[in-house]
Design a protein around this motif. Structure first.
Motif, PDB file in Angstrom:
ATOM      1  N   TRP A  81      38.837  41.950  43.550  1.00 42.95           N
ATOM      2  CA  TRP A  81      39.820  42.632  42.796  1.00 42.95           C
ATOM      3  C   TRP A  81      39.129  42.270  41.383  1.00 42.95           C
ATOM      4  CZ3 TRP A  81      42.121  40.207  39.015  1.00 42.95           C
ATOM      5  CH2 TRP A  81      42.258  38.711  38.918  1.00 42.95           C
ATOM      6  N   ILE A  82      38.494  41.096  41.028  1.00 38.61           N
ATOM      7  CA  ILE A  82      37.978  40.790  39.698  1.00 38.61           C
ATOM      8  C   ILE A  82      36.953  41.809  39.497  1.00 38.61           C
ATOM      9  CG2 ILE A  82      36.817  39.032  38.336  1.00 38.61           C
ATOM     10  CD1 ILE A  82      37.951  36.998  40.113  1.00 38.61           C
ATOM     11  N   VAL A  83      35.995  41.923  40.634  1.00 36.18           N
ATOM     12  CA  VAL A  83      34.668  42.981  40.463  1.00 36.18           C
ATOM     13  C   VAL A  83      35.315  44.522  40.211  1.00 36.18           C
ATOM     14  CG1 VAL A  83      32.934  43.871  41.397  1.00 36.18           C
ATOM     15  CG2 VAL A  83      33.569  41.531  41.932  1.00 36.18           C
ATOM     16  N   ASP A  84      36.562  44.783  40.940  1.00 38.50           N
ATOM     17  CA  ASP A  84      36.984  46.270  40.809  1.00 38.50           C
ATOM     18  C   ASP A  84      37.643  46.286  39.677  1.00 38.50           C
ATOM     19  OD1 ASP A  84      35.984  46.632  43.396  1.00 38.50           O
ATOM     20  OD2 ASP A  84      37.768  46.202  44.554  1.00 38.50           O
ATOM     21  N   THR A  85      38.236  45.675  38.926  1.00 35.55           N
ATOM     22  CA  THR A  85      39.197  45.834  37.549  1.00 35.55           C
ATOM     23  C   THR A  85      38.340  45.947  36.495  1.00 35.55           C
ATOM     24  OG1 THR A  85      40.887  44.765  38.836  1.00 35.55           O
ATOM     25  CG2 THR A  85      41.251  44.876  36.648  1.00 35.55           C
ATOM     26  N   TYR A  86      37.517  44.897  36.431  1.00 36.14           N
ATOM     27  CA  TYR A  86      36.749  44.839  35.216  1.00 36.14           C
ATOM     28  C   TYR A  86      35.299  44.885  35.281  1.00 36.14           C
ATOM     29  CZ  TYR A  86      40.566  41.812  34.133  1.00 36.14           C
ATOM     30  OH  TYR A  86      41.922  41.313  33.934  1.00 36.14           O
ATOM     31  N   ALA A  89      51.666  42.519  36.669  1.00 42.51           N
ATOM     32  CA  ALA A  89      51.444  43.753  36.024  1.00 42.51           C
ATOM     33  C   ALA A  89      52.336  44.601  35.517  1.00 42.51           C
ATOM     34  CB  ALA A  89      50.523  44.572  37.068  1.00 42.51           C
ATOM     35  N   ALA A  90      53.482  44.657  36.289  1.00 41.90           N
ATOM     36  CA  ALA A  90      54.639  45.229  35.557  1.00 41.90           C
ATOM     37  C   ALA A  90      55.423  44.570  34.460  1.00 41.90           C
ATOM     38  CB  ALA A  90      55.606  45.763  36.752  1.00 41.90           C
ATOM     39  N   LYS A 117      44.917  44.847  34.556  1.00 48.98           N
ATOM     40  CA  LYS A 117      44.270  44.729  33.291  1.00 48.98           C
ATOM     41  C   LYS A 117      45.456  44.375  32.403  1.00 48.98           C
ATOM     42  CE  LYS A 117      40.010  47.159  33.310  1.00 48.98           C
ATOM     43  NZ  LYS A 117      39.375  48.127  32.778  1.00 48.98           N
ATOM     44  N   ALA A 118      46.785  44.860  32.724  1.00 44.30           N
ATOM     45  CA  ALA A 118      47.778  44.547  31.668  1.00 44.30           C
ATOM     46  C   ALA A 118      48.389  43.135  31.646  1.00 44.30           C
ATOM     47  CB  ALA A 118      49.134  45.231  32.010  1.00 44.30           C
ATOM     48  N   ILE A 122      37.238  39.992  26.562  1.00 43.40           N
ATOM     49  CA  ILE A 122      37.619  40.904  25.415  1.00 43.40           C
ATOM     50  C   ILE A 122      39.289  41.383  25.762  1.00 43.40           C
ATOM     51  CG2 ILE A 122      37.366  43.422  24.647  1.00 43.40           C
ATOM     52  CD1 ILE A 122      34.670  43.105  25.060  1.00 43.40           C
ATOM     53  N   ARG A 123      39.423  41.168  27.022  1.00 43.62           N
ATOM     54  CA  ARG A 123      40.929  41.546  27.218  1.00 43.62           C
ATOM     55  C   ARG A 123      41.805  40.399  27.175  1.00 43.62           C
ATOM     56  NH1 ARG A 123      41.666  47.066  27.682  1.00 43.62           N
ATOM     57  NH2 ARG A 123      39.773  48.134  28.815  1.00 43.62           N
ATOM     58  N   GLY A 124      41.178  39.249  26.773  1.00 47.70           N
ATOM     59  CA  GLY A 124      41.843  37.979  26.238  1.00 47.70           C
ATOM     60  C   GLY A 124      42.399  37.214  27.719  1.00 47.70           C
ATOM     61  N   GLN A 125      41.720  37.703  28.740  1.00 47.12           N
ATOM     62  CA  GLN A 125      42.138  36.930  30.013  1.00 47.12           C
ATOM     63  C   GLN A 125      41.535  35.691  30.633  1.00 47.12           C
ATOM     64  OE1 GLN A 125      44.247  36.283  32.339  1.00 47.12           O
ATOM     65  NE2 GLN A 125      44.579  38.410  32.892  1.00 47.12           N
ATOM     66  N   ARG A 126      42.252  34.940  31.178  1.00 47.63           N
ATOM     67  CA  ARG A 126      41.442  33.675  31.751  1.00 47.63           C
ATOM     68  C   ARG A 126      41.734  33.803  33.255  1.00 47.63           C
ATOM     69  NH1 ARG A 126      44.469  32.634  27.514  1.00 47.63           N
ATOM     70  NH2 ARG A 126      43.663  31.361  25.618  1.00 47.63           N
TER      71      ARG A 126
END
Length: 784
Positions: free
Chosen positions: A398-403, A238-239, A373-374, A411-415
């Motif tokens: 954390w998936i539920v809490d983040t997105y 993330a950082a 999300k980064a 949309i964020r391009g994440q897999r």
């Protein structure tokens, strides 16, 4: 504004409080019912088994008595048990001596592989106690510099490093056998002065940069994080999202308040034992260092029957076979490490008590917020229903809490890919040879193709095994999942988590009071000598040291054990008194397990009734927030989405092929590994895709995923705008080659291919499609 407790509000508050109290009571009853049902099932089955075994043993003893052989059998057993007792004591003596020697050597990692130090964290601008090791491949194994390197981050949660590589069938072994360069992140027992987790994160980023410098032709490294190393990996990514490759997160808690009522007792401990305050007190008593022995004790108390009885009984019962294995594991389990007070305070406040990482509130240092999300690299999460330290809810919520939902992930391009094992325990996730041979092997080999997936949320399924042993491989598929699928691991809702918010607020208050009024006095009373005394007398160490050669009573044990070993003749495993011994051990273990289960039920009932009360609900309300998230309906209007949709009719051959592949994947709802492998091969090896490079290829996949998500019909209608007529047949041939045989396709997939052909003005699909890669063929026969 009307005061909260005004007379006008009193009746309304009374009704609301009654509802809150009733809900708390219902939760307690739900948890009690689930636990009692599980106890009745588990212990009832075990009691039946004990009863059957007791009858068989009684029958065998009766036969021995009738044959006049009972006393001889008892004598032989007593002699054998005495000898095994001496050999067990000698093993415990050796374990304690190993601990002393291990500590004197600086507690090196428990790796079985030769290694070399690449970067020593003490030499960095902000010194840390971490080191980057390169694993030297064993004889007959070659690592290829052009292959994607692995970096394995082991947990710093009380023990030392190396558990991810202390067997040949391990994470290290899997990666080495596949030809990957492997690096391992380890740490010394004591932190550097003033070391913080921000310093550790910067050191890890420096390690990754060094790996990339050593392998300039390879893709970005895969980062494997085990347990605590898992959330440390997520913080690192993330950082520093630009330097990180795919992430493999094994048994790592990321949503720390989550769990299921009637299960997962560890999440209640913070509320029952004072939040962050005990941690600070223990760090002060340690003269600024927090002893990892406290964490190890917490883990052991989760299953006291296993850790304080059956582990030792198993050694006693199988002393001729299990001595070496026992000593090997205990060398790691007894390597107790330390953290600075700022490190453990950050972990407890930000994660375990505050649960701030998944809610987007964690700050690694002042002004530097961490947002999952980064992360743009693929994230593979491995969890297990049998893990009582990191249950699936903590590993996945954390998936539920983040997105906002699964559409935002796209949309964020994440897999994000997750796997759920049914039975393995916490350590088994990254220690078990069975897991290494199957799940970790498949993650390693499938990693080559995961980046060809379109963005989204997937569950990885291992469908079929082909072959045996080291030659075994597995057929896997990727099933598209939704946020609702992740929530299905939990209860109907997560409303009980407001109780943890009350714990967080009260913890902050108690820490402030301790800082202001008591801490100065505690710190003035502690000296290095008293800290050392507290450390050496900790039960986790004392139970080992008491059996060492430092204890005069243990001195004769070594000599007696040596004489016994020379003439050792074990009893026949079918001996009736051995069966009676095993029966006794099973009954003792079950007794301890019953006590543990009642203890856990009491923990949960006390927590839910206390922190679910109206008062605690009111106290926790300011901390029971969710991160600000977009409404799913508004995701379409994000500026980046609109910019992509404007260009729906612009692009070329590459955009068109990728778009069609994504639309096909959407049509299927799942992706088999063979199709994904063909897709990955085409997109990474064939022109014009090979020239795109990893970054541009990922950007195209993301752009076309957004178009397919929001404008699926126009995405097909505008295909002719992307491909010149002379290359349309070639494009559809590539897509159909990747899709595979028509016989294996779902009807919806065939209809989608027909739509592609109709939009491109091509004939309907044939009964069979290309079995060779059309782009390879086009190298020798260019399209006209």
């Amino acid at each position: 504004m009307t005061p909260l407790f005004s007379l006008q509000n009193a009746p309304k508050r009374s009704v609301e409080d009654q509802k809150v109290a009733a809900t708390a009571q219902q939760r307690v009853m739900t948890g009690y019912a689930r636990r009692m049902e599980k106890m009745a099932s588990d212990h009832g089955r075990r009691l039946e088994q004990l009863w059957e075994e007791a009858k068989a043993i009684q029958t065998e003893l009766s036969k021995r008595r009738e044959a006049g052989d009972l006393y001889r059998a008892a004598y032989d057993y007593a002699v054998d048990a005495g000898r095994r007792t001496v050999l067990t004591l000698d093993t415990l003596r050796e374990r304690g001596n190993n601990d002393i020697a291990h500590e004197a050597a600086g507690m090196p990692p428990a790796l079985i592989y030769d290694n070399e130090v690449v970067v020593d964290g003490r030499n960095l601008p902000r010194p840390v106690n971490y080191l980057l090791l390169r694993i030297i491949p064993p004889k007959g194994v070659e690592s290829l510099n052009w292959k994607r390197p692995y970096l394995i981050i082991d947990p710093r949660a009380g023990h030392g490093a190396g558990i991810g590589g202390f067997k040949s069938d391990s994470q290290v072994g899997v990666a080495l056998r596949d030809g990957h360069p492997v690096y391992f992140l380890v740490f010394r027992p004591h932190p550097e002065p003033n070391q913080t987790l921000a310093d550790v994160m910067r050191a890890e980023a420096a390690f990754v940069s060094e790996i990339r410098r050593r392998h300039p032709e390879a893709p970005k490294p895969i980062i494997v994080g085990n347990c605590q190393g898992g959330w440390a990996t997520m913080i690192l990514a993330a950082a520093n999202p630009d330097i990180i490759g795919p992430l493999v997160i094994n048994g790592a808690p990321l949503a720390f308040w989550s769990g299921r009522i009637g299960e997962n007792p560890m999440r209640y401990l913070g509320g029952l034992f004072g939040g962050t305050l005990p941690t600070l007190v223990l760090a002060d008593l340690g003269y600024g260092e927090f002893d990892g022995a406290h964490l190890v004790t917490n883990f052991e108390m989760l299953n006291p029957g296993r850790n304080y009885f059956s582990k030792y009984y198993d050694l006693f019962a199988n002393i001729d076979r299990d001595r070496a294995t026992f000593l090997e594991f205990e060398r790691w389990w007894g390597g107790l490490h330390f953290m600075n007070e700022p490190e453990i305070r950050w972990i407890v406040e930000q994660l375990f008590i505050g649960n701030r990482l998944s809610r987007g509130e964690a700050r690694i240092e002042r002004g530097r917020q961490l947002d999952i999300k980064a992360i743009r690299s693929p994230i593979i999460v491995f969890t297990s229903r049998g893990d009582n330290i990191t249950p699936p809810q903590q590993a996945l919520n954390w998936i539920v809490d983040t997105y906002a939902d699964e559409h935002e992930i796209k949309i964020r391009g994440q897999r994000i890919i997750y796997m759920v094992h049914e039975t393995t325990g916490h350590l088994g996730i990254f220690v078990s040879s069975t897991i290494a041979k199957k799940e970790h092997s498949e993650v390693a080999s499938t990693m080559k193709t995961i980046e060809a997936l379109s963005p989204g949320l997937y569950e990885m399924k291992i469908d079929e095994q082909i072959g045996e042993g080291l030659d075994a491989h597995f057929l896997v598929s990727f099933e598209e999942r939704t946020i609702s699928d992740v929530l299905a691991f939990d209860d109907e809702d997560r409303s009980e988590e407001i109780g943890f918010a009350a714990v967080a607020r009260l913890s902050e208050l108690s820490v402030e009071l301790y800082d202001l009024f008591l801490r100065p006095f505690v710190q003035t009373m502690v000296t290095p000598f008293t800290a050392k005394m507290i450390k050496s007398t900790h039960p986790a160490r004392a139970q080992r040291l008491i059996f060492t050669d430092q204890n005069p009573l243990m001195q004769p044990v070594c000599e007696i054990a040596a004489r016994i070993s020379k003439n050792r003749e074990p009893l026949d495993p079918s001996h009736p008194f051995l069966a009676l011994e095993r029966w006794w051990a099973s009954s003792v273990l079950q007794t301890i397990d019953v006590m543990r289960d009642f203890r856990d039920a009491a923990y949960e009932a006390i927590f839910l009734s206390t922190y679910g009360s109206p008062l605690m609900t009111w106290i926790g309300a300011p901390h029971a927030f969710e991160r600000t998230r977009k409404d799913p309906k508004d995701l379409r209007w994000l500026p980046e989405v609109q910019a992509i949709l404007v260009g729906i009719d612009r692009g070329g051959f590459e955009e068109a092929v990728i778009r069609m592949l994504i639309l096909l994947a959407e049509a299927r709802g799942s992706v088999r590994r063979d199709r994904l492998q063909r897709s990955a091969h085409v997109l990474t090896n064939d022109e014009p895709f090979a020239s795109l490079g990893t970054e541009r290829r990922a950007a195209l996949i993301r752009e076309q995923s957004i178009i397919a998500e929001f404008e699926p019909d126009r995405a097909i209608e505008t295909l002719p705008d992307l491909i010149p007529e002379r290359r349309r047949q070639e494009a559809i041939d590539v897509v159909e080659y990747i899709a595979g045989s028509v016989d294996d396709m779902e009807p919806y997939t065939v209809r989608t291919l027909q739509r592609f052909r109709a939009a491109l003005g091509l004939p309907r699909i044939a009964l069979s499609v290309a079995t060779r890669d059309p782009l390879i063929a086009s190298i020798t026969t260019p399209a006209s």
